[in-house]
Design a protein around this motif. Sequence first.
Motif, PDB file in Angstrom:
ATOM      1  N   THR B  55      40.272  31.729  22.122  1.00  0.00           N
ATOM      2  CA  THR B  55      41.357  31.949  23.333  1.00  0.00           C
ATOM      3  C   THR B  55      42.554  32.838  22.576  1.00  0.00           C
ATOM      4  O   THR B  55      42.865  33.511  23.430  1.00  0.00           O
ATOM      5  CB  THR B  55      41.751  30.691  23.977  1.00  0.00           C
ATOM      6  OG1 THR B  55      40.725  29.987  24.346  1.00  0.00           O
ATOM      7  CG2 THR B  55      42.690  30.821  25.016  1.00  0.00           C
ATOM      8  N   GLN B  93      40.175  30.865  30.136  1.00  0.00           N
ATOM      9  CA  GLN B  93      39.420  29.535  30.047  1.00  0.00           C
ATOM     10  C   GLN B  93      39.681  28.306  31.264  1.00  0.00           C
ATOM     11  O   GLN B  93      38.743  28.070  31.933  1.00  0.00           O
ATOM     12  CB  GLN B  93      39.667  28.941  28.857  1.00  0.00           C
ATOM     13  CG  GLN B  93      39.053  27.544  28.435  1.00  0.00           C
ATOM     14  CD  GLN B  93      39.137  27.247  26.911  1.00  0.00           C
ATOM     15  OE1 GLN B  93      40.008  27.707  26.396  1.00  0.00           O
ATOM     16  NE2 GLN B  93      38.499  26.317  26.451  1.00  0.00           N
ATOM     17  N   ASP B 175      36.532  33.955  29.116  1.00  0.00           N
ATOM     18  CA  ASP B 175      36.773  32.763  28.200  1.00  0.00           C
ATOM     19  C   ASP B 175      36.073  31.733  28.744  1.00  0.00           C
ATOM     20  O   ASP B 175      36.569  30.929  29.730  1.00  0.00           O
ATOM     21  CB  ASP B 175      38.154  32.490  27.855  1.00  0.00           C
ATOM     22  CG  ASP B 175      38.653  31.757  26.633  1.00  0.00           C
ATOM     23  OD1 ASP B 175      37.696  31.276  25.931  1.00  0.00           O
ATOM     24  OD2 ASP B 175      39.751  31.463  26.283  1.00  0.00           O
ATOM     25  N   GLU B 176      35.103  31.243  28.198  1.00  0.00           N
ATOM     26  CA  GLU B 176      34.032  30.210  28.448  1.00  0.00           C
ATOM     27  C   GLU B 176      33.766  29.949  29.856  1.00  0.00           C
ATOM     28  O   GLU B 176      33.990  29.182  30.808  1.00  0.00           O
ATOM     29  CB  GLU B 176      34.683  28.892  28.133  1.00  0.00           C
ATOM     30  CG  GLU B 176      34.942  28.527  26.547  1.00  0.00           C
ATOM     31  CD  GLU B 176      35.119  27.163  26.169  1.00  0.00           C
ATOM     32  OE1 GLU B 176      34.679  26.367  26.756  1.00  0.00           O
ATOM     33  OE2 GLU B 176      35.523  27.177  24.838  1.00  0.00           O
TER      34      GLU B 176
END
Lengths: 289, 261
Positions: B55, B93, B175-176
């Motif tokens: 991140t 995220q 992010d994810e």
Amino acid sequence: MINLFTSISPLGFLLEPLTHEFMRRALMVSALVGGVCGLLSCYMTLKGWALMGDAVSHAVMPGVVIAYALGLPFSLGAFVFGVGSVALIGFVKQKSRVKEDTVIGLVFTGFFALGLVLVSKIKSNIDLMHILFGSPLGISNLDLQQTLIISFIVIAILLIFRRDLMLYCFDPTHARSIGINTGILHYLLLSVLSLAAVAGLQTVGIILVVAMLITPGATAYLLTDRFDRMNYLAVLSSSISSILGVYISYWFDIETGGSIVLVQTLIFLLAFLFAPRYGILKFTNSSSP
Amino acid sequence: MTESFTSKAESNFLRIEAEEICVDYNGNLALYDASLKLKAASICGLVGMNGAGKTTLFKALMGFIRPSRGKIRINGLTVPKAQIEQAVAYVPQNEGLDCSFPVSVWDVVMMGRYGSMNFLRIPRESDRRAVWHALERVELTDYVNRPIGALSGGQRKRAFLARAIAQRASVLLLDEPFAGVDVRTEKLMADLFLQFRQDGRTILISTHDLGHVREFCDLVVLINKTVLAYGQTSEVFTSENLSRTFGGMHPDPISGAASLE
Ligand SMILES: Nc1ncnc2c1ncn2[C@@H]1O[C@H](COP(=O)(O)OP(=O)(O)OP(=O)(O)O)[C@@H](O)[C@H]1O
Ligand SMILES: [Mg+2]
């Protein structure tokens, strides 16, 4: 009082006050200021800036006193101190480990105290009561002009930057990632807050301005899931409260600022109880989707 | 409706260039000497354990945190310039947003277009089409008028992905994106990413699912406070590299299941 009710028709009830110049002015100013503060209140409630609104509105106090003493437009003094307090809050927060809400409380009470001390020391013809509680019924020409100008500036800024400010309140990270300068938006919103506080001070006074800056937004928030509709509803409820408040204050001879804010609070209460989806007494029929 | 980024996709145009990035949080080093070069039309997986700095790398690439050292270029531009040109879209995220905000799914996806509109942000017909198209891609067209707070977690994730799609950026930082989404959405996203690569876009995806990386990432970066290994997925995914990345606990490169050395 009793006589009034028996001798005047309902229409006269509304029209009689309009025969007075001071009432026409008071109604116009209050409705306008109500609308302006109502529009801004959407951003304040969504951004969670109630305390900030309280802070800025109190912090303008010494500015108003100094401006009066120097013979400057009071809105100028108020604006300088409003923005100054915000800058100071930001500075202290950044440079110390004290939490933000503590810093806000600390700074605004300090400024407010300074204002009170100044009023008692500077022998001028400022009426403390007017600053603290507002006096739309006795607004001077100069104050009226200033309030009109301020209101139009605030409306213009809020309309032009409507989308950017909404995005900034909702998702500042995304705003930055598409190249919007959120630092500027932050200070723009705070400047607008200072200006609106100055305008609101005219009608309800320093002590109650914060109500103008949050209650209409909170009411509207209970009534809708759309930002644009929230804007209309906040402006509407705020202007209506101001007009009703002035009328009530005239007929019952009560303090105007207090009566405006009370009406606002009542409207909030109604929304709190009866709002279709978010009221605590949900009256939506279960057949609706 | 596919738009093509081939003018810059041809040759070896570098979409992301990060050179020796160092980031520290008040003296705690989170990332050091991280270097990364991504060409146009590539999908790159970003793999590392919790706290490895994934991140942080994204935030540095977005200019949200200033690296203490190093240079970042996106499409050859500095980060602020790239952002103004709408070159880069970022899906965080966890959005950490106030989801009771009174906006609809449509409003949220429209926010992806703001950067391309005039300063009053009045949507044109083309903006509306882009929003609708993005919603179609994530299969959220039935939810356009829902308040964003009335979506499930996975649907919300798709809404924010749609916003990134609507932005039509040539670089996507995700992010994810696969955390907490169902199999169908996973498939839908994977297809989407492959399509984007064909368009000439570059995607950097952080994920904990090594299976995904094998499936559709042509490149992979392994990080643990710095770039440990970087290159073609097949070459980088060795048990030695993975073991270094996950500090002894190394997941099986095929199944992704953890096994102790
Ligand atoms: N705002 C912050 N302040 C201080 N330290 C931070 C901050 N954000 C992250 N860190 C630290 O920096 C390191 C890298 O964090 P980062 O969020 O980049 O990890 P990550 O690889 O994304 O992990 P995860 O897989 O859990 O998402 C961690 O050790 C974390 O504790
Ligand atoms: Mg992370």
